[in-house]
Enzyme design. Structure first.
Site, PDB file in Angstrom:
ATOM      1  N   ASP A   1       0.818  -1.206   0.000  1.00  0.00           N
ATOM      2  CA  ASP A   1       0.000   0.000   0.000  1.00  0.00           C
ATOM      3  C   ASP A   1       0.857   1.264   0.000  1.00  0.00           C
ATOM      4  OD1 ASP A   1      -2.262  -1.498  -0.049  1.00  0.00           O
ATOM      5  OD2 ASP A   1      -2.865  -1.125   2.017  1.00  0.00           O
ATOM      6  N   GLY A   2       2.049   1.192   0.615  1.00  0.00           N
ATOM      7  CA  GLY A   2       2.948   2.345   0.594  1.00  0.00           C
ATOM      8  C   GLY A   2       3.364   2.714  -0.823  1.00  0.00           C
TER       9      GLY A   2
ATOM     10  N   SER B   1      -5.934   6.225  11.121  1.00  0.00           N
ATOM     11  CA  SER B   1      -7.141   6.652  11.827  1.00  0.00           C
ATOM     12  C   SER B   1      -7.828   5.477  12.521  1.00  0.00           C
ATOM     13  CB  SER B   1      -8.113   7.321  10.847  1.00  0.00           C
ATOM     14  OG  SER B   1      -9.338   7.639  11.466  1.00  0.00           O
ATOM     15  N   LEU B   2      -7.897   4.348  11.855  1.00  0.00           N
ATOM     16  CA  LEU B   2      -8.534   3.159  12.432  1.00  0.00           C
ATOM     17  C   LEU B   2      -7.811   2.698  13.690  1.00  0.00           C
ATOM     18  CD1 LEU B   2     -10.719   0.947  12.143  1.00  0.00           C
ATOM     19  CD2 LEU B   2      -9.067  -0.349  10.767  1.00  0.00           C
TER      20      LEU B   2
ATOM     21  N   ASN C   1      -4.547   8.922   1.730  1.00  0.00           N
ATOM     22  CA  ASN C   1      -4.929   8.366   3.022  1.00  0.00           C
ATOM     23  C   ASN C   1      -5.296   9.441   4.037  1.00  0.00           C
ATOM     24  OD1 ASN C   1      -4.949   5.630   2.672  1.00  0.00           O
ATOM     25  ND2 ASN C   1      -3.050   5.223   3.760  1.00  0.00           N
TER      26      ASN C   1
ATOM     27  N   THR D   1      -9.146   3.201   7.005  1.00  0.00           N
ATOM     28  CA  THR D   1      -8.712   1.875   7.444  1.00  0.00           C
ATOM     29  C   THR D   1      -7.217   1.850   7.760  1.00  0.00           C
ATOM     30  OG1 THR D   1      -8.436   1.225   5.119  1.00  0.00           O
ATOM     31  CG2 THR D   1     -10.512   0.638   6.196  1.00  0.00           C
ATOM     32  N   ALA D   2      -6.595   3.025   7.829  1.00  0.00           N
ATOM     33  CA  ALA D   2      -5.155   3.095   8.099  1.00  0.00           C
ATOM     34  C   ALA D   2      -4.912   3.635   9.513  1.00  0.00           C
ATOM     35  CB  ALA D   2      -4.471   3.944   7.033  1.00  0.00           C
TER      36      ALA D   2
END
Length: 297
Positions: A77-78, A195-196, A151, A192-193
């Site tokens: 994802d990065g 913050s989750l 993100n 979903t990153a």
């Protein structure tokens, strides 16, 4: 007939995935696909294996051909987040092969490269538009032309000793003065990153919302709040060190507290390639292990 062309972007990865990259290049060669590859990534690949030398190199967003079918990101994802800086507002869609672990954005598993690309080249896919968020510092040019995030944008204390105060104004009205380690302003994609992990909610892509999530707030009654993506947020930071850290996805910088921040939705979206087998809810169940319980086995 004009040859089909794609771009390939990636970052350094573990040597264990080299066979999958070789498989990818063999497949593209058999299909006579014209390949533009990011120059820094090509330099890395040449040290890993006998890399083909017939690629066309590109060096950044400014010389990425606009007529390519899509950009293929190799990594996790990065790498997908970095790939956003390559396509920017060009409208070029992005597909991601997951060489990492979680893979919310890079949805193609490395063992399914051939099947996935067959589907894409056959047109059996959909494009999913994703909102981005941008930050400005008034007269200060923060992050130059890359002041946007897929993100999240995060404000964080500079030192390790004391909290900071973040005075947040939403559409001209005081929202709250956050006394915390920092706050996260996340898109649905970023929900979903980070913050989750700080207790924020999961937001479906396309919901037209952002979420403000405090990081370790002093007042435990201060909870995450979902705001309209049409909102404009102004942040003024107070700190004992007169400094704070601002991050914009993978980019970060140290700013002085005199720098106010203005945050809003970016003026463009990026488009992710999604196959028929991709589903937001199935991804949540798989990646977050929803429904898995040892009592069911």
């Amino acid at each position: 007939m004009q040859r089909k062309s794609i771009a390939i972007y990636g970052r350094a990865f573990n040597s264990s995935v080299v066979p999958y990259v070789e498989q990818l290049f063999s497949y593209l060669k058999e299909r006579d696909i014209l390949i533009y590859i990011y120059s820094d990534f090509y330099d890395f690949l040449k040290d890993q294996f006998d890399c083909p030398d017939n690629f066309l190199l590109y060096y950044g967003h400014q010389d990425l051909p606009k007529d390519i079918l899509f950009l293929l990101s190799l990594g996790g994802d990065g790498s997908m987040l970095s790939a956003v800086s390559q396509v920017r507002d060009s409208g070029i869609p992005i597909a991601g092969i997951n060489f990492g672990r979680l893979g919310f954005l890079a949805s193609i598993h490395k063992s399914e490269i051939i099947q996935a690309l067959d589907a894409i080249f056959s047109g059996n896919y959909s494009l999913q538009a994703r909102d981005l968020i941008e930050v400005n510092g008034g007269d200060d040019r923060i992050f130059g032309e890359e002041n946007f995030a897929l993100n999240d944008i995060t404000v964080f204390r500079h030192d390790t000793s004391s909290m900071i105060t973040i005075n947040a104004t939403l559409n001209g009205e005081l929202l709250n003065s956050y006394w915390a380690d920092g706050i996260i302003i996340a898109t649905p994609t970023g929900s979903t990153a980070y913050s989750l992990s700080c207790g924020g909610p999961i937001i479906m892509p396309g919901s037209g919302n952002f979420v403000i999530t405090p990081i370790s707030p002093h007042n435990l009654n201060v909870r995450p709040i979902i705001i309209s993506a049409e909102s404009e947020l102004e942040l003024e930071i107070e700190s004992r060190t007169d400094k704070y850290i601002l991050s914009c996805d993978s980019k970060s910088d140290t700013l002085e507290t005199k720098t106010k921040l203005y945050i809003r939705r970016a003026p463009f979206r990026i488009h992710l390639i999604r196959l028929a087998s991709d589903s937001f809810f199935s991804t949540l169940r798989e990646k977050l292990l929803w429904g898995l319980d040892v009592r069911n086995y």
